[in-house]
Design a protein around this motif. Structure first.
Motif, PDB file in Angstrom:
ATOM      1  N   UNK A 114      77.092 -55.569 -13.502  1.00  0.00           N
ATOM      2  CA  UNK A 114      75.763 -55.939 -13.048  1.00  0.00           C
ATOM      3  C   UNK A 114      76.009 -57.413 -12.780  1.00  0.00           C
ATOM      4  N   UNK A 115      75.224 -57.948 -11.694  1.00  0.00           N
ATOM      5  CA  UNK A 115      75.363 -59.133 -11.034  1.00  0.00           C
ATOM      6  C   UNK A 115      73.981 -59.539 -10.638  1.00  0.00           C
ATOM      7  N   UNK A 116      73.665 -61.037 -10.660  1.00  0.00           N
ATOM      8  CA  UNK A 116      72.267 -61.494 -10.268  1.00  0.00           C
ATOM      9  C   UNK A 116      72.109 -61.271  -8.440  1.00  0.00           C
ATOM     10  N   UNK A 117      71.080 -61.652  -8.243  1.00  0.00           N
ATOM     11  CA  UNK A 117      70.692 -61.324  -6.769  1.00  0.00           C
ATOM     12  C   UNK A 117      71.500 -62.382  -5.977  1.00  0.00           C
ATOM     13  N   UNK A 118      72.367 -63.548  -6.588  1.00  0.00           N
ATOM     14  CA  UNK A 118      73.264 -64.371  -5.783  1.00  0.00           C
ATOM     15  C   UNK A 118      74.458 -64.086  -6.026  1.00  0.00           C
ATOM     16  N   UNK A 119      74.803 -62.899  -6.721  1.00  0.00           N
ATOM     17  CA  UNK A 119      76.290 -62.408  -6.927  1.00  0.00           C
ATOM     18  C   UNK A 119      76.805 -62.714  -7.988  1.00  0.00           C
ATOM     19  N   UNK A 120      76.439 -63.452  -9.070  1.00  0.00           N
ATOM     20  CA  UNK A 120      76.881 -63.987 -10.253  1.00  0.00           C
ATOM     21  C   UNK A 120      77.208 -62.936 -11.242  1.00  0.00           C
ATOM     22  N   UNK A 121      78.389 -62.601 -12.066  1.00  0.00           N
ATOM     23  CA  UNK A 121      78.544 -61.484 -12.812  1.00  0.00           C
ATOM     24  C   UNK A 121      77.373 -61.741 -14.070  1.00  0.00           C
ATOM     25  N   UNK A 122      76.767 -60.559 -14.392  1.00  0.00           N
ATOM     26  CA  UNK A 122      75.656 -60.560 -15.559  1.00  0.00           C
ATOM     27  C   UNK A 122      76.641 -59.875 -16.822  1.00  0.00           C
ATOM     28  N   UNK A 123      77.092 -58.740 -16.765  1.00  0.00           N
ATOM     29  CA  UNK A 123      78.109 -58.050 -17.339  1.00  0.00           C
ATOM     30  C   UNK A 123      79.136 -57.173 -16.596  1.00  0.00           C
ATOM     31  N   UNK A 136      62.577 -60.509  -2.697  1.00  0.00           N
ATOM     32  CA  UNK A 136      63.310 -59.366  -3.386  1.00  0.00           C
ATOM     33  C   UNK A 136      63.663 -58.379  -2.395  1.00  0.00           C
ATOM     34  N   UNK A 137      63.363 -58.286  -1.222  1.00  0.00           N
ATOM     35  CA  UNK A 137      63.596 -57.399  -0.285  1.00  0.00           C
ATOM     36  C   UNK A 137      65.096 -57.606   0.061  1.00  0.00           C
ATOM     37  N   UNK A 197      65.964 -55.777  -9.984  1.00  0.00           N
ATOM     38  CA  UNK A 197      66.061 -57.132  -9.924  1.00  0.00           C
ATOM     39  C   UNK A 197      67.309 -57.652 -10.277  1.00  0.00           C
ATOM     40  N   UNK A 198      68.529 -56.848  -9.952  1.00  0.00           N
ATOM     41  CA  UNK A 198      69.828 -57.258 -10.295  1.00  0.00           C
ATOM     42  C   UNK A 198      70.803 -56.039  -9.120  1.00  0.00           C
ATOM     43  N   UNK A 199      71.995 -56.613  -8.957  1.00  0.00           N
ATOM     44  CA  UNK A 199      73.098 -55.760  -8.353  1.00  0.00           C
ATOM     45  C   UNK A 199      73.776 -54.985  -9.214  1.00  0.00           C
ATOM     46  N   UNK A 238      65.665 -58.002  10.963  1.00  0.00           N
ATOM     47  CA  UNK A 238      66.117 -57.600   9.681  1.00  0.00           C
ATOM     48  C   UNK A 238      65.043 -57.012   8.905  1.00  0.00           C
ATOM     49  N   UNK A 239      64.675 -55.764   9.179  1.00  0.00           N
ATOM     50  CA  UNK A 239      63.962 -54.973   8.186  1.00  0.00           C
ATOM     51  C   UNK A 239      64.319 -54.861   6.748  1.00  0.00           C
ATOM     52  N   UNK A 240      63.161 -55.265   5.913  1.00  0.00           N
ATOM     53  CA  UNK A 240      63.650 -55.453   4.483  1.00  0.00           C
ATOM     54  C   UNK A 240      63.406 -56.812   3.855  1.00  0.00           C
ATOM     55  N   UNK A 241      63.701 -57.872   4.732  1.00  0.00           N
ATOM     56  CA  UNK A 241      63.967 -59.172   4.350  1.00  0.00           C
ATOM     57  C   UNK A 241      62.598 -59.919   4.460  1.00  0.00           C
ATOM     58  N   UNK A 242      61.562 -59.585   4.839  1.00  0.00           N
ATOM     59  CA  UNK A 242      60.213 -59.935   5.105  1.00  0.00           C
ATOM     60  C   UNK A 242      59.814 -60.709   3.930  1.00  0.00           C
ATOM     61  N   UNK A 243      59.935 -60.088   2.908  1.00  0.00           N
ATOM     62  CA  UNK A 243      59.398 -60.652   1.327  1.00  0.00           C
ATOM     63  C   UNK A 243      60.380 -60.823   0.395  1.00  0.00           C
TER      64      UNK A 243
END
Length: 131
Positions: free
Chosen positions: A99-108, A46-47, A89-91, A39-44
């Protein structure tokens, strides 16, 4: 009259005793294991990577050294595609700006529901996802 929950419990018990399994409508979740080295991109931290598993697109984001979020890459507002970039740093929704957090929670909004998600664990160098 007997409550429906009692009747359901009784039927489930009888069916189990007879060797049957009653389902509540949804298919049972299945575990899928993926070698993290593939899974290229998940090594670090934030990936990210978008992968199709069992005909479902899944957005994976490495949220820490020991955890990876698995999300449906579809906004809950009007089902537009969402994007993630480490520098944000967000979706973000590509259509209406939710906008959503990286765990999928609604920011706005306009979305008012969190992104759909799948449970994950990391075991022996493999990402295990329940789908």
């Amino acid at each position: 009259a007997l409550p429906i929950s009692f009747i359901w419990t009784l039927l489930a018990s009888l069916a189990a005793g007879a060797g049957f399994l009653l389902r509540t409508g949804a298919a049972a979740a299945k575990k899928v294991a993926i070698d993290l080295s593939k899974l290229s991109g998940l090594e670090k931290v934030g990936g990210s990577a978008i992968v199709s598993i069992k005909k479902k697109k899944i957005l994976f984001i490495r949220t820490s050294e020991k955890s990876i979020a698995a999300l449906k890459p579809e906004c809950t507002h009007q089902k537009c595609a969402v994007q993630y970039k480490k520098k944000w740093g967000e979706i973000r929704c590509t259509c209406h700006g939710s906008k959503f957090t990286t765990t999928g929670k609604v920011l706005n909004g306009p979305a008012d529901k969190d992104l759909g998600s799948y449970p994950t664990t990391i075991e022996d160098g493999k990402l295990v996802v329940k789908i």
